[in-house]
Scaffold this motif. Structure first.
Motif, short mmCIF file in Angstrom:
data_model
loop_
_atom_site.label_atom_id
_atom_site.label_comp_id
_atom_site.label_asym_id
_atom_site.label_seq_id
_atom_site.Cartn_x
_atom_site.Cartn_y
_atom_site.Cartn_z
N LEU A 21 32.73 20.29 41.68
CA LEU A 21 32.86 19.74 43.14
C LEU A 21 32.25 18.14 42.59
N LEU A 22 31.56 18.25 41.79
CA LEU A 22 30.83 16.80 41.51
C LEU A 22 31.57 15.88 40.81
N ILE A 23 32.50 16.62 39.59
CA ILE A 23 33.64 15.88 38.97
C ILE A 23 34.48 15.33 39.88
N LYS A 24 34.89 16.03 40.73
CA LYS A 24 35.99 15.86 41.80
C LYS A 24 35.42 14.43 42.86
N GLN A 25 34.20 14.64 43.15
CA GLN A 25 33.61 13.51 44.10
C GLN A 25 33.49 12.24 43.34
N CYS A 26 32.84 12.41 41.92
CA CYS A 26 32.67 11.12 41.16
C CYS A 26 34.14 10.53 40.82
N THR A 27 35.03 11.23 40.67
CA THR A 27 36.43 10.57 40.40
C THR A 27 36.78 9.83 41.55
N ALA A 28 36.48 10.45 43.05
CA ALA A 28 36.97 9.69 44.04
C ALA A 28 36.07 8.38 44.21
N LEU A 29 34.85 8.42 43.99
CA LEU A 29 34.12 7.49 44.12
C LEU A 29 34.36 6.35 43.08
N ALA A 30 34.86 6.66 42.03
CA ALA A 30 35.32 5.64 40.92
C ALA A 30 36.76 4.98 41.37
N VAL A 31 37.50 5.85 41.92
CA VAL A 31 38.85 5.43 42.34
C VAL A 31 38.62 4.60 43.56
N THR A 32 38.08 4.94 44.61
CA THR A 32 37.83 4.28 45.77
C THR A 32 36.98 3.27 46.14
N GLY A 33 35.60 3.35 45.19
CA GLY A 33 34.45 2.61 45.45
C GLY A 33 35.02 1.13 45.15
N THR A 34 33.88 0.12 45.75
CA THR A 34 34.14 -1.16 45.76
C THR A 34 32.94 -1.71 44.79
N THR A 35 31.81 -1.13 44.95
CA THR A 35 30.72 -1.71 44.30
C THR A 35 30.88 -1.28 42.59
N PRO A 36 30.73 -2.29 41.86
CA PRO A 36 31.13 -2.08 40.40
C PRO A 36 30.00 -1.17 39.83
N ALA A 37 28.86 -1.56 40.43
CA ALA A 37 27.57 -0.65 39.78
C ALA A 37 27.93 0.72 40.00
N LEU A 38 28.34 1.17 41.32
CA LEU A 38 28.23 2.43 41.75
C LEU A 38 29.70 3.21 40.91
N GLN A 39 30.76 2.28 40.71
CA GLN A 39 31.76 2.73 40.06
C GLN A 39 31.62 3.06 38.70
N ASN A 40 30.82 2.31 38.06
CA ASN A 40 30.37 2.67 36.66
C ASN A 40 29.55 3.93 36.46
N LEU A 41 28.72 3.93 37.44
CA LEU A 41 27.68 4.85 37.54
C LEU A 41 28.54 6.46 37.59
N SER A 42 29.54 6.32 38.49
CA SER A 42 30.10 7.46 39.00
C SER A 42 31.23 8.16 37.48
N LEU A 43 31.59 6.89 36.88
CA LEU A 43 32.43 7.19 35.34
C LEU A 43 31.39 7.86 34.47
N GLN A 44 30.05 7.35 34.34
CA GLN A 44 29.17 7.91 33.61
C GLN A 44 28.88 9.32 33.86
N PHE A 45 28.61 9.30 35.33
CA PHE A 45 28.30 10.99 35.83
C PHE A 45 29.43 11.97 35.54
N LEU A 46 30.69 11.18 35.71
CA LEU A 46 31.71 12.16 35.51
C LEU A 46 31.62 12.66 34.24
#
Lengths: 73, 133
Positions: A21-46
């Motif tokens: 579930l976390l993998i899917k949520q992080c993917t969603a945040l990386a794809v739809t997010g707009t804040t670079p810091a959060l997008q980078n973090l979600s890719l790292q979390f992934l």
């Protein structure tokens, strides 16, 4: 190494569902997010969640051989 | 870097990040429970490692959200509230220490609370001195 208990297996299975579930949520945040810091973090979390998932899967794999095939009393 | 699709989530970025944050908090607790209920040492160790790793992620996400103004930090506790709890638990501590001494004749002076500012001076202290005098 001792055989894995039924309870441990349940926790491992539940944990893999959580990680999935976390993998899917992080993917969603990386794809739809707009804040670079959060997008980078979600890719790292992934990656970390994928590692977690693999570790749990390996634990089952390592215990496969010593698991009894008949129910123990 | 990642697929640049024209996808728009019906959840806002803040909602999504908040959902991940609360899931991370829940997963930390679940790993802790799993570790305490494991009998195999290697499985216990696995859950412990996963718990620590997840706790780190939760901390990182919290900080990132706070920096992006997505998180309203809780308001600080009032001074009088700190004074009240301090007074009450100093009394409790005396009673507990008495209880231990009466039954064991032993004194315990360890603290797990070592804020960064205090750590340097504390490293010079040896033995069972409390870090907060």
């Amino acid at each position: 190494m001792k055989p894995m208990t039924a309870k441990e297996l349940e926790y491992i299975a539940d944990s893999m569902s959580n990680e999935e579930l976390l993998i899917k949520q992080c993917t969603a945040l990386a794809v739809t997010g707009t804040t670079p810091a959060l997008q980078n973090l979600s890719l790292q979390f992934l990656q970390t969640h994928q590692n977690h998932y693999d570790s749990l899967l390996h634990a089952i794999q390592h215990h496969q051989q010593m698991a009894p095939t008949q129910p123990q009393q | 870097m990642y697929q640049q699709q024209q996808k728009q989530s019906i959840l806002t970025e803040e909602d999504l990040a908040g959902a991940i944050l609360s899931d991370l908090k829940r997963v930390v607790r679940e790993y802790a429970t799993a570790a305490t209920e494991s009998t195999c040492p290697d499985i216990r160790q696995l859950f412990t490692k996963l718990m620590n790793s997840t706790l780190t992620l939760q901390g990182q996400l919290f900080q990132a959200m706070q920096q992006a103004n997505m998180y309203n930090a809780a308001s600080p506790a009032l001074r009088q509230e700190l004074d009240k709890q301090m007074k009450q638990y100093q009394q409790t501590k005396q009673k507990t220490t008495q209880f231990v001494q009466q039954n064991l004749g032993q004194q315990q002076n360890q603290t797990f609370y070592t804020p960064a500012m205090q750590q340097q001076t504390n490293q010079q202290q040896q033995g069972n001195q409390p870090y907060y005098m």
